[in-house]
Design an enzyme around this catalytic site. Structure first.
Site, PDB file in Angstrom:
ATOM      1  N   GLY A 171      -0.127  -5.116   0.870  1.00 32.58           N
ATOM      2  CA  GLY A 171      -1.335  -5.077   0.064  1.00 32.58           C
ATOM      3  C   GLY A 171      -1.160  -5.733  -1.286  1.00 32.58           C
ATOM      4  N   GLU A 229      -1.650  -9.361  -0.700  1.00 32.95           N
ATOM      5  CA  GLU A 229      -3.079  -9.572  -0.493  1.00 32.95           C
ATOM      6  C   GLU A 229      -3.835  -9.528  -1.821  1.00 32.95           C
ATOM      7  OE1 GLU A 229      -4.536  -8.055   3.669  1.00 32.95           O
ATOM      8  OE2 GLU A 229      -3.315  -6.482   2.776  1.00 32.95           O
ATOM      9  N   ALA A 237       0.844  -1.185   0.000  1.00 36.81           N
ATOM     10  CA  ALA A 237       0.000   0.000   0.000  1.00 36.81           C
ATOM     11  C   ALA A 237       0.886   1.243   0.000  1.00 36.81           C
ATOM     12  CB  ALA A 237      -0.918  -0.003   1.214  1.00 36.81           C
ATOM     13  N   GLU A 253       3.432  -6.265   7.457  1.00 40.11           N
ATOM     14  CA  GLU A 253       2.717  -5.199   8.166  1.00 40.11           C
ATOM     15  C   GLU A 253       3.130  -5.047   9.623  1.00 40.11           C
ATOM     16  OE1 GLU A 253       0.037  -6.043   4.640  1.00 40.11           O
ATOM     17  OE2 GLU A 253       1.380  -7.164   5.957  1.00 40.11           O
TER      18      GLU A 253
END
Length: 261
Positions: free
Chosen positions: A113, A116, A68, A136
């Site tokens: 992200g 993911e 992200a 994370e």
């Protein structure tokens, strides 16, 4: 469908939609705007006539999606955090629930992200230089786009917890060994391999492919839900023109001509 400012779109003649996260200078990081554009494109794709499959990748040679956008994390107020995660979960669920096969071509870093995002695809093919992970905890947070759930389902609780609790990335070959990716290929063979794989799927009955995806997704619910979904999907397929064509083609020893009906 048109390309957006952060996602390049190419709908091929064979019905494969290629979506390329196009922020190469930022290692294709998932900004809020990029996620919004992805949601718009996937929503459009669900009703796209002639869509047979989706290939998702990142621009350049270094990253699929490196995570992200950290700069946006710094601006995120605590009161906005739950909605931020739920929005990301909704978008990746939309990807996971697409009625056609979705293949991730992981051409480099797939972290946070980005990992993911790859997990939400139905199949993952990685180049030899790829690295995957959910780092994370190194930032004091956890995966928020469904990573804790999908990784655990895919590789098992023990391996998933090791990856998430250390935050350390793994190389492509290790990802293959634990079942995180389906195949590892040289970088120059990544896209051809993905297109060949999707091409083999495109030769099958479209309705049956959709029903396989739906039944497999129901397995995540637990209990008897998956078996019930499988039986219902089997019934639907047996009532289709494609089923009759597939059986007739088998008897006549010829290649079937499926219509998705």
């Amino acid at each position: 469908m048109k390309s957006t400012s952060f996602i390049q779109v190419d709908l091929r003649a064979d019905g494969i939609l290629v979506l390329t996260i196009n922020r190469e200078a930022q290692y294709n990081a998932l900004s809020i705007a990029t996620m919004q554009q992805l949601e718009q494109l996937l929503t459009q794709a669900k009703s796209q006539v002639g869509l047979r499959g989706i290939l998702l990748t990142g621009a350049g040679e270094k990253a699929f999606v490196a995570g992200a956008d950290i700069n946006e994390f710094k601006m995120l107020a605590p009161s906005e955090s739950r909605a931020f995660a739920e929005r990301g979960q909704r978008i990746l669920q939309l990807l996971e629930q697409m009625p056609v096969p979705v293949v991730a071509a992981i051409n480099g870093f797939a972290l946070g992200g980005g990992c993911e995002l790859a997990l939400a695809c139905h199949i993952r093919i990685a180049s030899e230089n790829a690295q995957l992970g959910l780092p994370e905890v190194k930032l004091g947070i956890i995966p928020g786009y469904g990573g804790t759930q999908r990784l655990t389902q895919l590789v098992g609780k023990g391996r998933a917890l090791e990856l998430m609790l250390t935050g350390n990335p793994i190389k492509a070959e290790e990802a293959l060994r634990i079942g995180l990716v389906n195949r590892v290929v040289p970088a120059e063979q990544l896209l051809p391999t993905c297109f060949d794989l999707l091409g083999s799927m495109l030769e099958r009955a479209p309705l049956a492919l959709t029903k396989v995806l739906q039944a497999a997704a129901a397995a995540q619910v637990g209990g008897s839900a998956g078996y019930e979904a499988e039986a219902a999907a089997f019934e639907d397929c047996c009532q289709s023109e494609d089923f009759r064509e597939g059986v007739q083609a088998f008897v006549e020893k010829r290649k079937p001509s499926f219509k998705g009906q």
